[in-house]
Design a protein around this motif. Structure first.
Motif, PDB file in Angstrom:
ATOM      1  N   SER A 175       0.829  -1.206   0.000  1.00  0.00           N
ATOM      2  CA  SER A 175       0.000   0.000   0.000  1.00  0.00           C
ATOM      3  C   SER A 175       0.864   1.257   0.000  1.00  0.00           C
ATOM      4  N   ARG A 176       1.925   1.216   0.776  1.00  0.00           N
ATOM      5  CA  ARG A 176       2.836   2.365   0.817  1.00  0.00           C
ATOM      6  C   ARG A 176       3.476   2.588  -0.555  1.00  0.00           C
ATOM      7  N   LEU A 177       3.841   1.508  -1.219  1.00  0.00           N
ATOM      8  CA  LEU A 177       4.448   1.637  -2.543  1.00  0.00           C
ATOM      9  C   LEU A 177       3.429   2.127  -3.573  1.00  0.00           C
ATOM     10  N   SER A 178       2.159   1.804  -3.368  1.00  0.00           N
ATOM     11  CA  SER A 178       1.148   2.279  -4.321  1.00  0.00           C
ATOM     12  C   SER A 178       1.061   3.805  -4.295  1.00  0.00           C
ATOM     13  N   ARG A 179       1.343   4.401  -3.140  1.00  0.00           N
ATOM     14  CA  ARG A 179       1.352   5.871  -3.071  1.00  0.00           C
ATOM     15  C   ARG A 179       2.469   6.438  -3.932  1.00  0.00           C
ATOM     16  N   ARG A 180       3.617   5.743  -3.952  1.00  0.00           N
ATOM     17  CA  ARG A 180       4.735   6.204  -4.794  1.00  0.00           C
ATOM     18  C   ARG A 180       4.444   5.954  -6.272  1.00  0.00           C
ATOM     19  N   ASN A 181       3.856   4.801  -6.544  1.00  0.00           N
ATOM     20  CA  ASN A 181       3.592   4.447  -7.940  1.00  0.00           C
ATOM     21  C   ASN A 181       2.443   5.249  -8.541  1.00  0.00           C
ATOM     22  N   CYS A 182       1.523   5.718  -7.689  1.00  0.00           N
ATOM     23  CA  CYS A 182       0.326   6.405  -8.174  1.00  0.00           C
ATOM     24  C   CYS A 182       0.099   7.680  -7.371  1.00  0.00           C
ATOM     25  N   PRO A 183       0.916   8.684  -7.536  1.00  0.00           N
ATOM     26  CA  PRO A 183       0.698   9.936  -6.793  1.00  0.00           C
ATOM     27  C   PRO A 183      -0.705  10.480  -7.045  1.00  0.00           C
ATOM     28  N   GLY A 184      -1.385  10.832  -5.948  1.00  0.00           N
ATOM     29  CA  GLY A 184      -2.740  11.348  -6.073  1.00  0.00           C
ATOM     30  C   GLY A 184      -3.818  10.337  -5.762  1.00  0.00           C
TER      31      GLY A 184
END
Length: 362
Positions: free
Chosen positions: A257-266
């Motif tokens: 989930s934390r990496l999804s924030r990096r992969n998908c800003p916004g």
């Protein structure tokens, strides 16, 4: 090499392990085997094909059991779809990683399609013709597994486990193994934790993204709920399609989930058990929902929370046809119908198949 040790089960009557008998092989069944009958009892037979006459050896079963498991150890009448397995470790009492190396690739896909159709018919009451599509990235069904695990052997070397057993077969190589995955789709790179989930077939992420995007047809301004979102594979492309709309990604693994924030800003990324998160948060309406649950499926609690948000369409990505069919039946209870289904051969030589189902509200 120690003798094969099946998983322990409660013994009901005299064991029939080792018994040999001649049988006519019936239809394929979910799980990498075909069904035969022996004195009226169902026998789940590996290493056989529908229509063949074979000698089976029972690997699990006792007199009191409803069914037995067996291997085809001699083929008396072969199917025209039978081939010599490309791997020397495939076959009875050998490596258990592959189910269908003795079957032509085209026939493997037909068998998987039959299983998906049968599960939908039996568990969801749907009569649907299914075609399993080839996906670029393997070499005639080999060299596609970008993440592989071996068992280390005492004194060096490596091995693979037998089917339903802890016993290990020493191997020099696995013909399914491929170089490590490149975490990139449609020219977009994704950060994935070491050992974190990413589809193992090189062509899988692209095929699944294309199927989800085509099936949902996201529009600018729509609101999207991406469940079991991983590192944001679907959320990334949905976000671009619905901008300036809103995308919420829920994932049980905190690191992913934390990496999804990096992969998908916004994207609004929430870590936690999907069913629990949906009860407590993000209870506003959504236009689109993506479900990519683990093998056991989404189940009733999650399905009920999804339909409560009244999306116009749901994309369900499934790695188990039985779980998919059960959840499709749950969606039908709330007025959501299966309108399309695509199946992909992301795991050649095995019985596994990946599906993308699109459901819409009636």
């Amino acid at each position: 090499m120690t003798a094969r040790r099946p998983r322990q089960r409660a013994v009901r009557g005299e064991s029939r392990v080792g018994l040999r008998a001649e049988v006519e092989v019936g239809p394929v069944a979910h799980g990498g085997h075909c069904v035969a009958r022996l004195d009226g009892r169902a026998v789940f037979v590996r290493h056989a094909l529908p229509g063949e006459r074979v000698v089976v050896e029972v690997t699990e079963g006792a007199d009191g059991d409803r069914f037995w498991r067996a291997d085809a150890v001699e083929v008396l009448s072969a199917s025209p779809d039978r081939v010599v397995p490309p791997c020397p470790y495939a076959g009875p009492d050998a490596c258990g990683g592959c189910d269908f190396q003795h079957v032509t690739l085209a026939r493997q896909r037909e068998l998987k399609a039959d299983v998906v159709s049968e599960q939908l018919r039996r568990l969801a009451g749907l009569d649907l013709r299914v075609e399993v599509e080839a996906v670029p990235g393997d070499d005639d069904g080999l060299h596609w597994r970008t993440r592989q695990r071996y068992v280390g052997l005492v004194g060096g070397g490596r091995g693979m486990r037998k089917h339903r057993s802890h016993d290990v077969v020493p191997v020099n190589e696995c013909l399914l193994e491929a170089p490590p995955a490149i975490h990139e789709v449609r020219g977009r790179a994704f950060e994935v934790a070491p050992g974190g989930f990413w589809q193992v077939h090189p062509g899988a992420p692209q095929a699944l993204v294309d199927a989800v995007m085509t099936g949902l047809d996201p529009q600018p301004g729509e609101r999207v709920l991406d469940l079991y979102a991983g590192v944001g594979l679907f959320a990334a492309f949905l976000q671009a399609a619905v901008a300036p709309g809103r995308v919420v990604a829920v994932e049980g693994d905190a690191t992913a989930s934390r990496l999804s924030r990096r992969n998908c800003p916004g994207v609004v990324a929430t870590a936690g058990d999907v069913a629990k998160v949906l009860v407590e948060r993000h209870d506003e309406p959504f236009d689109l929902v993506v479900l990519d649950p683990p093998r056991e499926g989404a189940k009733r609690r999650v399905v009920e929370q999804v339909v409560d948000r009244r999306p116009r369409a749901v994309a369900y990505v499934a790695c188990d046809p039985a779980a998919l069919a059960r959840d499709v039946a749950l969606f039908a209870e709330s007025g959501y119908a299966l309108v399309s289904l695509r199946a992909f051969d992301l795991f050649p030589m095995t019985h596994h198949v990946e599906c993308v189902a699109i459901l819409t509200s009636r």
